[in-house]
Design a protein around this motif. Sequence first.
Motif, PDB file in Angstrom:
ATOM      1  N   PHE B  13       0.794  -1.167  -0.219  1.00 15.79           N
ATOM      2  CA  PHE B  13       0.059  -0.089  -0.030  1.00 15.79           C
ATOM      3  C   PHE B  13       0.981   1.025   0.152  1.00 15.79           C
ATOM      4  O   PHE B  13       1.560   1.355   0.944  1.00 15.79           O
ATOM      5  CB  PHE B  13      -0.938   0.071   1.306  1.00 15.79           C
ATOM      6  N   VAL B  18       3.220  -4.896   2.484  1.00 14.67           N
ATOM      7  CA  VAL B  18       2.258  -5.818   3.635  1.00 14.67           C
ATOM      8  C   VAL B  18       2.594  -7.281   3.454  1.00 14.67           C
ATOM      9  O   VAL B  18       2.427  -7.948   4.336  1.00 14.67           O
ATOM     10  CB  VAL B  18       0.880  -5.350   3.454  1.00 14.67           C
ATOM     11  N   SER B  38      -2.561 -10.157  14.714  1.00 12.36           N
ATOM     12  CA  SER B  38      -3.173  -9.137  14.184  1.00 12.36           C
ATOM     13  C   SER B  38      -2.247  -8.240  13.211  1.00 12.36           C
ATOM     14  O   SER B  38      -1.046  -7.979  13.602  1.00 12.36           O
ATOM     15  CB  SER B  38      -3.801  -8.352  15.308  1.00 12.36           C
ATOM     16  N   CYS B  40      -0.964  -9.249  10.376  1.00 11.22           N
ATOM     17  CA  CYS B  40       0.282  -9.925   9.688  1.00 11.22           C
ATOM     18  C   CYS B  40      -0.261  -9.929   8.226  1.00 11.22           C
ATOM     19  O   CYS B  40       0.717 -10.357   7.352  1.00 11.22           O
ATOM     20  CB  CYS B  40       0.445 -11.436  10.268  1.00 11.22           C
ATOM     21  N   GLY B  41      -1.297  -9.407   7.729  1.00 12.81           N
ATOM     22  CA  GLY B  41      -1.733  -9.576   6.487  1.00 12.81           C
ATOM     23  C   GLY B  41      -2.527 -10.671   5.902  1.00 12.81           C
ATOM     24  O   GLY B  41      -2.693 -11.010   4.791  1.00 12.81           O
ATOM     25  N   LYS B  42      -3.184 -11.153   6.890  1.00 15.32           N
ATOM     26  CA  LYS B  42      -4.162 -12.477   6.432  1.00 15.32           C
ATOM     27  C   LYS B  42      -5.191 -12.085   5.689  1.00 15.32           C
ATOM     28  O   LYS B  42      -5.641 -12.463   4.486  1.00 15.32           O
ATOM     29  CB  LYS B  42      -4.864 -13.225   7.777  1.00 15.32           C
ATOM     30  N   SER B  43      -5.947 -10.994   6.132  1.00 17.92           N
ATOM     31  CA  SER B  43      -7.209 -10.573   5.431  1.00 17.92           C
ATOM     32  C   SER B  43      -6.582 -10.031   4.135  1.00 17.92           C
ATOM     33  O   SER B  43      -7.420 -10.192   2.978  1.00 17.92           O
ATOM     34  CB  SER B  43      -7.809  -9.422   6.055  1.00 17.92           C
ATOM     35  N   THR B  44      -5.472  -9.206   3.968  1.00 20.86           N
ATOM     36  CA  THR B  44      -5.163  -8.805   2.680  1.00 20.86           C
ATOM     37  C   THR B  44      -4.780  -9.895   1.698  1.00 20.86           C
ATOM     38  O   THR B  44      -5.228  -9.768   0.578  1.00 20.86           O
ATOM     39  CB  THR B  44      -3.937  -8.131   2.907  1.00 20.86           C
ATOM     40  N   GLU B 159     -12.404 -14.656   8.956  1.00 18.79           N
ATOM     41  CA  GLU B 159     -12.640 -14.498  10.512  1.00 18.79           C
ATOM     42  C   GLU B 159     -14.260 -14.723  10.637  1.00 18.79           C
ATOM     43  O   GLU B 159     -14.945 -13.840  11.392  1.00 18.79           O
ATOM     44  CB  GLU B 159     -12.265 -13.337  11.360  1.00 18.79           C
ATOM     45  N   HIS B 192      -7.687 -15.951  14.066  1.00 15.64           N
ATOM     46  CA  HIS B 192      -6.492 -15.932  14.793  1.00 15.64           C
ATOM     47  C   HIS B 192      -6.998 -16.796  16.186  1.00 15.64           C
ATOM     48  O   HIS B 192      -6.113 -16.774  17.171  1.00 15.64           O
ATOM     49  CB  HIS B 192      -5.803 -14.605  15.219  1.00 15.64           C
TER      50      HIS B 192
HETATM   51  N1  LIG Z   1      -6.068  -0.141   2.544  1.00 13.92           N
HETATM   52  C1  LIG Z   1      -4.842   0.003   3.415  1.00 13.92           C
HETATM   53  N2  LIG Z   1      -4.022   0.764   3.218  1.00 13.92           N
HETATM   54  C2  LIG Z   1      -3.015   0.823   3.995  1.00 13.92           C
HETATM   55  N3  LIG Z   1      -2.429  -0.263   4.652  1.00 13.92           N
HETATM   56  C3  LIG Z   1      -3.283  -1.346   4.822  1.00 13.92           C
HETATM   57  C4  LIG Z   1      -4.374  -1.318   4.057  1.00 13.92           C
HETATM   58  N4  LIG Z   1      -5.076  -2.313   4.522  1.00 13.92           N
HETATM   59  C5  LIG Z   1      -4.498  -3.158   5.376  1.00 13.92           C
HETATM   60  N5  LIG Z   1      -3.302  -2.408   5.616  1.00 13.92           N
HETATM   61  C6  LIG Z   1      -2.085  -2.733   6.452  1.00 13.92           C
HETATM   62  O1  LIG Z   1      -1.748  -4.060   6.028  1.00 13.92           O
HETATM   63  C7  LIG Z   1      -1.448  -4.829   7.244  1.00 13.92           C
HETATM   64  C8  LIG Z   1      -2.160  -6.014   7.135  1.00 13.92           C
HETATM   65  O2  LIG Z   1      -3.492  -5.801   7.483  1.00 13.92           O
HETATM   66  P1  LIG Z   1      -4.511  -7.030   7.296  1.00 13.92           P
HETATM   67  O3  LIG Z   1      -5.902  -6.340   7.409  1.00 13.92           O
HETATM   68  O4  LIG Z   1      -4.298  -7.892   6.164  1.00 13.92           O
HETATM   69  O5  LIG Z   1      -4.347  -7.834   8.707  1.00 13.92           O
HETATM   70  P2  LIG Z   1      -4.891  -9.092   9.481  1.00 13.92           P
HETATM   71  O6  LIG Z   1      -3.848 -10.236   9.413  1.00 13.92           O
HETATM   72  O7  LIG Z   1      -6.073  -9.492   8.801  1.00 13.92           O
HETATM   73  O8  LIG Z   1      -5.162  -8.831  10.802  1.00 13.92           O
HETATM   74  P3  LIG Z   1      -6.407  -9.071  11.720  1.00 13.92           P
HETATM   75  O9  LIG Z   1      -6.210 -10.306  12.432  1.00 13.92           O
HETATM   76  O10 LIG Z   1      -6.176  -7.781  12.512  1.00 13.92           O
HETATM   77  O11 LIG Z   1      -7.711  -8.874  11.059  1.00 13.92           O
HETATM   78  C9  LIG Z   1      -1.871  -3.728   8.396  1.00 13.92           C
HETATM   79  O12 LIG Z   1      -0.505  -3.495   8.957  1.00 13.92           O
HETATM   80  C10 LIG Z   1      -2.753  -2.766   7.762  1.00 13.92           C
HETATM   81  O13 LIG Z   1      -2.440  -1.862   8.497  1.00 13.92           O
END
Ligand SMILES: Nc1ncnc2c1ncn2[C@@H]1O[C@H](COP(=O)(O)OP(=O)(O)OP(=O)(O)O)[C@@H](O)[C@H]1O
Lengths: 356, 358
Positions: B13, B18, B38, B40-44, B159, B192
Amino acid sequence: MASRLTTSNRAGWGFALPGFGLIALFIILPFFFAFALSLTNQRLVSPNPTEYVGLQNYGDLLGLAVIELEPERLDDGSIDRDADGNARYPRVRSITRSDDFPQYSGMREWFRWQSGDNARVVIASDVVFMKALVNTLTFVAVVAPVQAALALVLALLINQKLRGINVFRTIYFMPVVVSIVVVSLLWRFIYDGNDGLLNNLLAGLTFGAFEGRDWLGDPSTALGAIMAMSIWQAVGFHMVIWLAGLQTISPTLYEAAEIEGAGRWQTFRYVTWPGLRNTAVLILIVITMQAFALFAQIDVMTNGGPLDSTQTLVFQAVERGYGRQDISGGATISVILFVLVLTISLIQRWLTREKA
Amino acid sequence: MAHVSLKNVRKSFGATDVIKGVDIEVEDGEFVVFVGPSGCGKSTLLRMIAGLEDITSGTLEIDGKVVNEVPPKERGIAMVFQSYAIFPHMSVRENVAFGLTIDGTPRAEKQRKVQEAARILQMEHLLDRRPSQLSGGQRQRVAIGRAIVRDPKVFLFDEPLSNLDAALRMDMRMEIGKLHQSLDASMIYVTHDQVEAMTLADKIVVLKDGQVMQVGSPMELYHNPANLFVAGFLGAPSMNFIEVQTRDADADAGTAQVANAALEPIRVATAGRPIRAGGNAVLGLRPQYLRPSATPEAGMLHGTVELTERLGAETVVEVALRDGSRVIAALGEDRVLDRGTEIGLEFDPARAHLFPAE
Ligand SMILES: Nc1ncnc2c1ncn2[C@@H]1O[C@H](COP(=O)(O)OP(=O)(O)OP(=O)(O)O)[C@@H](O)[C@H]1O
Ligand SMILES: [Mg+2]
């Protein structure tokens, strides 16, 4: 820490009082005054004492009747026609001034239509008021939907993550913060019949084929011109309300729709529009109320003319109350306007109610 | 069923990276769980597979076809969101049928598929309700129903159970497990909650800071964690880490002898990790494999009892070791241990994990 000042009831009322007092003095009190005055013959300045006249003011404004006129006949019984072949009818005055029809006395012709050989004439106690009423309703009927739709389109356009999108938001909102009087003055120049901007623009676009016209001086274009300018002026305000509504819709819903393969229109239809329901009700009611209150543009641009083609209810109320010093007449128009707006708002609420 | 393959996938991003080069294979019909802390980028990662986020570089293949630029709808995926994302103004029936409505599916077929999905999820009686009249669990069922009717090759879950309370979460977890068996589709599931990961997954992918730490079956990860992070992340209570000194390292036998002020010298497997003699290392011991010795001096670890938590079938004991560190032991019985009593702990060295010091 809550200090004594913020917990004391008396202090609270003390702070509320100036604002509340002003609202009471200039809004609530006059509101009831208007009701009371509409039942009297009060004038702005008058040596005579005020009298209670009941609903006479309302009758003077709302009186309406249809009369049927038979054409004049020649001695042989055939219809008397003028050089163009149009039938001649007795003058309306012969009825409204006749002692045989006391119920029509003082009324004047509003409009007429042909029914067979006869002419039907709608006569009104107050033709100017009737024109103002029709103009106001027309104005509302056109401005409310067009302005709401246009504002929604603008809101959808600026609800995007683009570089510099705030510039557009500002530009669209700008007319809202400029005084309507200033805007009206400017548009008077734009609409000017001799060398107005609009005429020049149209002439340029049509390579001179367009012959300028006096937009505000022509009864057939004056109201339309005011509508266009009013829509332009307030569209930014409603755009901001739509925008607020748009931003309450959860982005995940859009993502869900995207995954299911919804196109742009389907997304709007199934996600955006249902999510804007409450905003739509609010906007519709606000625009309707604002449109009914049309005054400043008329006052600055046309004064109700030409030929009463831009008379409106609020303009008439002011014109009577202060221009003609007929306070009770002005108050009566205000009350009628109040009832009208209230009724329409209630109907709108009812039509757009949440169906269980 | 489908095969999903990520090759050196990256996501940034702006200037923030990420996802930093991820390779994952999801086989036909496999249930793969992404876990990690939290952020770590799973959702991404999941959203990239879904097509909701662009892929900065690398390739994503579904069934052998590169789909980096393919819109979500044509990827043959369905997604269930944490916040349910069901449309509030539509009935349950309309929500479940949404994808079919968009496709212009004929009425009769739509009706049949919705009924079928409702039957699988046991929510036939809910079809005419509005979302506002549903509980959290029921809403999530609707969201899953909407995914099922489209007959996707791959299900994506982000999740899905984290907004539910504990009891309901367990029910729904089992239902999702059954659903996987009956539908036979590939599923990728982000969580998680490690219990969800352990019970549902055929394969777990542990992520940290946008990188894959380890991929493997739940038991592989539990018994043979590749590094300290995975070792500490899976299992509850989490693994004890004790700083130790390496007395000697036998590279041929793949073992090393370690000890510290509270630990008797023991010989443990190095599992091919670079452990050098005379250096520091970290010894990992799962609380479940620690048990009190007959006398305080008999065990391999020595300390005093700090705290006990009696859970009925299990007793969790916190022990302050002589070197000042602490370990947790989970005893598979109800046992009363007074605070301050001397205690010795013993364990099977084969169950211990040795990691290089960080
Ligand atoms: N649209 C965006 N713009 C900038 N940074 C982003 C964006 N979306 C996610 N991030 C960053 O990417 C990283 C991973 O986010 P992600 O949502 O994938 O985490 P996650 O593993 O799903 O966490 P959680 O368990 O809290 O849901 C985070 O540091 C977040 O701040
Ligand atoms: Mg997430």
